[in-house]
Design an enzyme around this catalytic site. Structure first.
Site, PDB file in Angstrom:
ATOM      1  N   GLY A  51       0.796  -1.222   0.000  1.00 50.07           N
ATOM      2  CA  GLY A  51       0.000   0.000   0.000  1.00 50.07           C
ATOM      3  C   GLY A  51       0.826   1.268   0.000  1.00 50.07           C
ATOM      4  CB  CYS A 102     -25.455  -9.138 -18.443  1.00 49.27           C
ATOM      5  SG  CYS A 102     -24.762  -9.103 -20.111  1.00 49.27           S
ATOM      6  CB  CYS A 123     -24.172 -13.403 -20.628  1.00 50.39           C
ATOM      7  SG  CYS A 123     -23.656 -12.523 -19.144  1.00 50.39           S
ATOM      8  CB  CYS A 142     -20.802  -8.373 -18.821  1.00 47.91           C
ATOM      9  SG  CYS A 142     -21.848  -9.593 -18.041  1.00 47.91           S
ATOM     10  CB  CYS A 155     -20.093 -10.908 -21.418  1.00 52.26           C
ATOM     11  SG  CYS A 155     -21.822 -10.618 -21.823  1.00 52.26           S
TER      12      CYS A 155
END
Lengths: 189, 280
Positions: free
Chosen positions: B29, B237, B240, B262, B268
């Site tokens: 980080g 979606c 899909c 998506c 997808c």
């Protein structure tokens, strides 16, 4: 300079160093996990693993300290020719090379600054063997617990207690390496 | 191929970047400064990610590049071709087949595995930058772990909007220590950052590299009475049918009609081709 210093580098530096770096990165990202590394043949008593790490990471920008067991004419001239790294005292080094027991006490190495904890030394330490047994390692990079055959538990605990300051370790044995960054919490069990 | 050093960058530059990556992994980080190079593409096109990828790739790797989840957008295609040309690596659009994935602003839907590496392109690595313009000050704030300013910002969001209005680049705390910008991924992706793969972040213009080792604790900032909500458009979606993926809202004609699809094109397509959940 002896002819030995000119030998033993990577055959194909860009590709070989890239493969070796992936082992080093894996070791630092998965503390305690043992990775294979090769590509370089340094003069004795330096291991293949240590020589390879040195050639992947060290250059004229990285002052380097040699502990007494490695402070030989052969090793000095090999390191100087292969990397160009200036050889310096422990307190000024970005990298230190030697036997693990020679590294102690750790207080003499640079542990970074509060605003720049990255400016700390990386210790590349030779061990007789590396095995996944012994001390317990926990922390980032470890799902539950990892085990590594390390000696001198108090030195690691003292180092980890200084987080975010502290030194980071790469342990070498033959053609194997294992990493222990300062974030790793180490205990007996 | 022979005109370039492997993966474009010279060896000294790669060593410098590799050292920064290792210190990044050792202090998760924390943003490690590095001497970012000019790349043959403009800043903002992923020069940081490209440099990190160049220092990471081996000849045996299979590279996937996504831009907002899609493999077939200009940025993704140009970076993929760059490494095909300069590193001669295999490329793929399949998340499961890739060993290195460079991403702009998304984490793939398919869960990443150990051994995979996710490289993020980062525009502004400093999460406090829009609150405190001085690098000297933000560096001190990180050193002292003084992150009150960010909590005030999130609190003001709640007092003005009734909820935390940050929806991308949502700040996270790493291992309980460093405040980190996850790059402009949607906050929907934040919970995925605790993963088995290695995550590397490269900011070329800002000259910073940071990293997350696998299984690192990554906590999205929140309040007890306003817990973190990853959020998601309330649709499935329309290609899909997935109900668990991050969706793009696409305008489909001149009358302003919209559809939700998506954002992750590989996810997808794998579902449409009957390869099941993300083609795993």
């Amino acid at each position: 300079m002896s002819e030995l210093a000119l030998q033993g580098g990577f055959n194909s530096p860009p590709e070989d160093a890239a493969r070796a770096f992936r082992s080093i990165m894996g070791a630092m990202a998965h503390p305690g996990r043992i990775f294979g590394i090769k590509g370089v043949n340094p003069p004795a008593p330096m291991s293949v693993a240590m020589g390879t790490i040195a050639l992947v990471l060290c250059d004229a920008d990285t002052p380097l300290a040699l502990m007494p067991s490695l402070d030989t004419v052969e090793v000095r001239s090999w390191i100087t020719f292969q990397t160009g790294a200036p050889i310096t005292a422990a307190g000024r080094a970005m990298f230190a090379l030697g036997q693990w027991r020679e590294m102690l006490p750790l207080g003499r190495f640079n542990r970074g600054e509060a605003e720049y904890p990255d400016r700390s030394a990386t210790l590349i330490a030779e061990c007789e063997t590396l095995k996944n047994s012994g001390l317990a390692l926990r922390g980032p990079g470890i799902r539950d617990v990892a085990r590594l055959s390390l000696a001198n538990l108090p030195a690691f605990q003292e180092n980890a207690a200084q987080f975010p300051l502290g030194v980071d370790f790469l342990f070498c044995s033959g053609t194997q390496i294992a990493g222990v960054p300062r974030t790793t919490r180490i205990s007996e069990v | 191929m022979s005109e370039y050093n492997f993966a474009y960058l010279d060896e000294q530059t790669k060593r410098m970047i590799r050292r920064a990556i290792l210190k990044g992994l050792a202090v998760p980080g924390y943003q490690v400064p590095f001497a970012s190079r000019e790349m043959p593409m403009p800043y903002g096109w992923g020069t940081g990610g490209v440099q990190v990828s160049a220092a990471t790739l081996t000849p045996e790797d299979t590279l996937k590049v996504i831009d907002q989840g899609a493999d077939d957008t200009t940025n993704a295609i140009s970076i993929r071709r760059f490494f095909q040309k300069t590193a001669d690596v295999e490329v793929t659009e399949r998340t499961t087949e890739a060993s290195v994935i460079q991403t702009r602003h998304r984490i793939p839907e398919t869960e990443l595995k150990e051994g995979q590496i996710l490289v993020y392109q980062v525009p502004i690595p400093e999460p406090l930058r829009f609150l405190e313009p001085s690098e000297v000050e933000t560096r001190k704030m990180h050193a002292l772990e003084e992150y009150g300013l960010m909590h005030v910002k999130l609190y003001e969001d709640i007092s003005i909007h009734g909820a935390i209005a940050t929806s991308y680049a949502y700040p996270v705390k790493v291992e309980g220590r460093y405040l980190m910008d996850p790059s402009p991924i949607p906050k929907f992706d934040n919970p995925k950052m605790e993963m088995a793969a290695i995550q590397l972040f490269g900011a070329g213009r800002e000259q910073r590299i940071y990293a997350l080792p696998p299984y690192t604790r990554v906590v999205s900032l929140d309040f007890e009475d306003h817990p973190f909500d990853p959020g998601r458009a309330d649709h499935a979606c329309e290609l899909c049918g997935a109900e668990n993926s991050y969706l793009d809202e696409v305008i489909v004609n001149d009358r302003g009609e919209r559809m939700f699809v998506c954002s992750d094109t590989d996810f997808c397509e794998s579902r449409l081709n009957g390869n099941g959940e993300g083609g795993a």
